[in-house]
Scaffold this motif. Sequence first.
Motif, PDB file in Angstrom:
ATOM      1  N   UNK A 153       1.046  -1.371   0.386  1.00 18.99           N
ATOM      2  CA  UNK A 153      -0.101  -0.057  -0.105  1.00 18.99           C
ATOM      3  C   UNK A 153       0.879   1.103   0.319  1.00 18.99           C
ATOM      4  N   UNK A 154       2.101   1.024   0.783  1.00 21.95           N
ATOM      5  CA  UNK A 154       3.246   2.529   1.166  1.00 21.95           C
ATOM      6  C   UNK A 154       3.415   2.475  -0.965  1.00 21.95           C
ATOM      7  N   UNK A 155       3.538   0.983  -1.771  1.00 23.35           N
ATOM      8  CA  UNK A 155       4.174   1.810  -2.595  1.00 23.35           C
ATOM      9  C   UNK A 155       3.451   2.092  -4.117  1.00 23.35           C
ATOM     10  N   UNK A 156       1.776   1.790  -3.364  1.00 23.99           N
ATOM     11  CA  UNK A 156       1.108   2.338  -4.255  1.00 23.99           C
ATOM     12  C   UNK A 156       0.885   3.910  -4.193  1.00 23.99           C
ATOM     13  N   UNK A 157       0.648   4.539  -2.945  1.00 24.68           N
ATOM     14  CA  UNK A 157       0.791   5.876  -2.298  1.00 24.68           C
ATOM     15  C   UNK A 157       2.085   6.842  -2.927  1.00 24.68           C
ATOM     16  N   UNK A 158       3.483   6.011  -2.999  1.00 23.31           N
ATOM     17  CA  UNK A 158       4.890   7.011  -3.491  1.00 23.31           C
ATOM     18  C   UNK A 158       4.347   7.079  -4.408  1.00 23.31           C
ATOM     19  N   UNK A 160       2.257   7.369  -7.219  1.00 19.19           N
ATOM     20  CA  UNK A 160       0.927   8.028  -6.906  1.00 19.19           C
ATOM     21  C   UNK A 160       1.473   9.766  -6.916  1.00 19.19           C
ATOM     22  N   UNK A 161       2.207   9.636  -5.984  1.00 19.40           N
ATOM     23  CA  UNK A 161       2.774  10.487  -6.086  1.00 19.40           C
ATOM     24  C   UNK A 161       4.098  10.959  -6.662  1.00 19.40           C
ATOM     25  N   UNK A 162       4.938   9.917  -6.634  1.00 20.55           N
ATOM     26  CA  UNK A 162       5.584  10.113  -7.434  1.00 20.55           C
ATOM     27  C   UNK A 162       5.444  10.438  -9.229  1.00 20.55           C
ATOM     28  N   UNK A 163       4.818   9.816  -9.935  1.00 22.78           N
ATOM     29  CA  UNK A 163       3.902   9.699 -10.995  1.00 22.78           C
ATOM     30  C   UNK A 163       3.425  11.453 -11.360  1.00 22.78           C
ATOM     31  N   UNK A 164       2.739  12.247 -10.561  1.00 20.90           N
ATOM     32  CA  UNK A 164       2.830  13.677 -10.775  1.00 20.90           C
ATOM     33  C   UNK A 164       3.950  14.242 -10.496  1.00 20.90           C
ATOM     34  N   UNK A 165       4.467  13.859  -9.937  1.00 20.75           N
ATOM     35  CA  UNK A 165       6.223  15.525 -10.275  1.00 20.75           C
ATOM     36  C   UNK A 165       6.609  15.018 -11.974  1.00 20.75           C
ATOM     37  N   UNK A 166       7.050  12.949 -11.364  1.00 22.73           N
ATOM     38  CA  UNK A 166       7.491  12.953 -13.019  1.00 22.73           C
ATOM     39  C   UNK A 166       7.475  12.888 -13.870  1.00 22.73           C
ATOM     40  N   UNK A 167       5.973  13.433 -14.054  1.00 24.40           N
ATOM     41  CA  UNK A 167       5.513  13.900 -15.364  1.00 24.40           C
ATOM     42  C   UNK A 167       5.765  15.131 -15.802  1.00 24.40           C
ATOM     43  N   UNK A 168       6.435  15.556 -15.261  1.00 26.59           N
ATOM     44  CA  UNK A 168       6.374  17.154 -15.567  1.00 26.59           C
ATOM     45  C   UNK A 168       7.968  17.340 -16.115  1.00 26.59           C
ATOM     46  N   UNK A 173       5.737   6.367 -14.834  1.00 25.54           N
ATOM     47  CA  UNK A 173       5.002   6.014 -13.941  1.00 25.54           C
ATOM     48  C   UNK A 173       4.051   4.727 -13.813  1.00 25.54           C
ATOM     49  N   UNK A 174       4.014   3.429 -13.570  1.00 25.46           N
ATOM     50  CA  UNK A 174       3.692   2.149 -13.794  1.00 25.46           C
ATOM     51  C   UNK A 174       3.162   1.457 -12.964  1.00 25.46           C
ATOM     52  N   UNK A 175       2.003   0.942 -12.606  1.00 28.41           N
ATOM     53  CA  UNK A 175       1.783   0.926 -10.523  1.00 28.41           C
ATOM     54  C   UNK A 175       1.231  -1.105 -11.736  1.00 28.41           C
ATOM     55  N   UNK A 176       1.669  -1.915 -11.313  1.00 28.03           N
ATOM     56  CA  UNK A 176       1.700  -3.447 -11.867  1.00 28.03           C
ATOM     57  C   UNK A 176       0.965  -4.188 -10.434  1.00 28.03           C
ATOM     58  N   UNK A 177      -0.535  -4.720 -10.627  1.00 29.17           N
ATOM     59  CA  UNK A 177      -0.373  -5.321  -9.409  1.00 29.17           C
ATOM     60  C   UNK A 177      -0.988  -6.954  -9.813  1.00 29.17           C
ATOM     61  N   UNK A 178       0.207  -7.803  -9.499  1.00 27.41           N
ATOM     62  CA  UNK A 178      -0.563  -9.117 -10.114  1.00 27.41           C
ATOM     63  C   UNK A 178      -1.129  -9.738  -8.839  1.00 27.41           C
ATOM     64  N   UNK A 179      -1.374 -10.809  -9.490  1.00 30.50           N
ATOM     65  CA  UNK A 179      -2.480 -12.051  -9.410  1.00 30.50           C
ATOM     66  C   UNK A 179      -1.761 -12.883  -8.288  1.00 30.50           C
ATOM     67  N   UNK A 180      -2.470 -14.130  -8.596  1.00 29.11           N
ATOM     68  CA  UNK A 180      -1.049 -15.545  -8.068  1.00 29.11           C
ATOM     69  C   UNK A 180      -0.769 -16.097  -9.722  1.00 29.11           C
ATOM     70  N   UNK A 237       1.307   4.994 -20.964  1.00 22.25           N
ATOM     71  CA  UNK A 237       0.697   3.249 -20.137  1.00 22.25           C
ATOM     72  C   UNK A 237       0.138   4.219 -19.310  1.00 22.25           C
ATOM     73  N   UNK A 238      -0.776   3.357 -18.549  1.00 24.93           N
ATOM     74  CA  UNK A 238      -1.657   3.354 -17.493  1.00 24.93           C
ATOM     75  C   UNK A 238      -0.860   3.708 -16.215  1.00 24.93           C
ATOM     76  N   UNK A 239      -1.464   4.444 -15.496  1.00 27.31           N
ATOM     77  CA  UNK A 239      -0.900   4.546 -13.496  1.00 27.31           C
ATOM     78  C   UNK A 239      -1.121   3.071 -13.083  1.00 27.31           C
TER      79      UNK A 239
END
Length: 277
Positions: A153-158, A160-168, A173-180, A237-239
């Motif tokens: 959850x920390x990675x996700x919040x970090x 999201x903030x990173x993506x807003x900064x890096x877009x400038x 930035x893309x967050x990948x959420x694998x299942x099993x 790419x998607x966030x």
Amino acid sequence: MSRRWLITGASRGLGRALAEAVLAAGDRLVATARDPRALEHLVHRHGAAVRLAALDVSNPVAADEAVALAARSFGGLDVVVNNAGYGDVGSVEDTSLDDFRRQIETNLFGTIIVTKAAIPLLREQRSGHVIQLSSVGGRIGAPGRAPYSAAKWGVEGFSECLALEMALVGVKVTIVEPGGFRTDFAGASTSLDAGRAEYDAVVGATARRQAAYDGTQPGDPARAAQAVLALAAMDEPPLRVALGSDAVAAIRDADERRLAELERWRDLSISTDFPAQ
């Protein structure tokens, strides 16, 4: 055009599948692991297209050196994949603070450390793509995995903030959420502690389910690697992106429950505003 990659935790699991796919696609790679001897087969097969680096992601000096290796060897970096991580199973009560810290140090601070090491180079290039391997457990509290979910959850919040900064500065930035997926994440990489009887319905059930799940997960690591290659090729790419049908179903169900809860308690939530004038 050949892309230049840095992948953490490349010696096993999704990281290994992605490293092999990147090189098979003709791209160049700095492959990292705690013990890079586990990656020597990549050098034998792909020669100068791959460089190996010893990297404990909790070590900022080693992270800086891995990024510097990519700059020296390939002239820059196009894709940084923060993949290294692990998650044990146990109750909050029975997981020691040291175990909490170790899991959060690797899964969250390791991601932050490697990302920060790469940012100056990406900013100077005004290009690049940071791909963060989160998890379904980064969107849904995973029973018996409090340290892992807290970190993801920390990675996700970090991120999201990173993506807003890096877009400038032109960096995606893309967050990948694998299942099993059929890696050793549910096997040798994980410690399972069913714990005490009071928590058996949640923690014990998770430990038993994971032991039975190992080797039968729906996700194919090779196909996951191809999905990440596709993300790296996208102009926009998607966030966030879930990987696996199980991940899509679980996240959809969780998001629907959250929206329903938000609406159920809406009157209480907005009652805290100052009265309208």
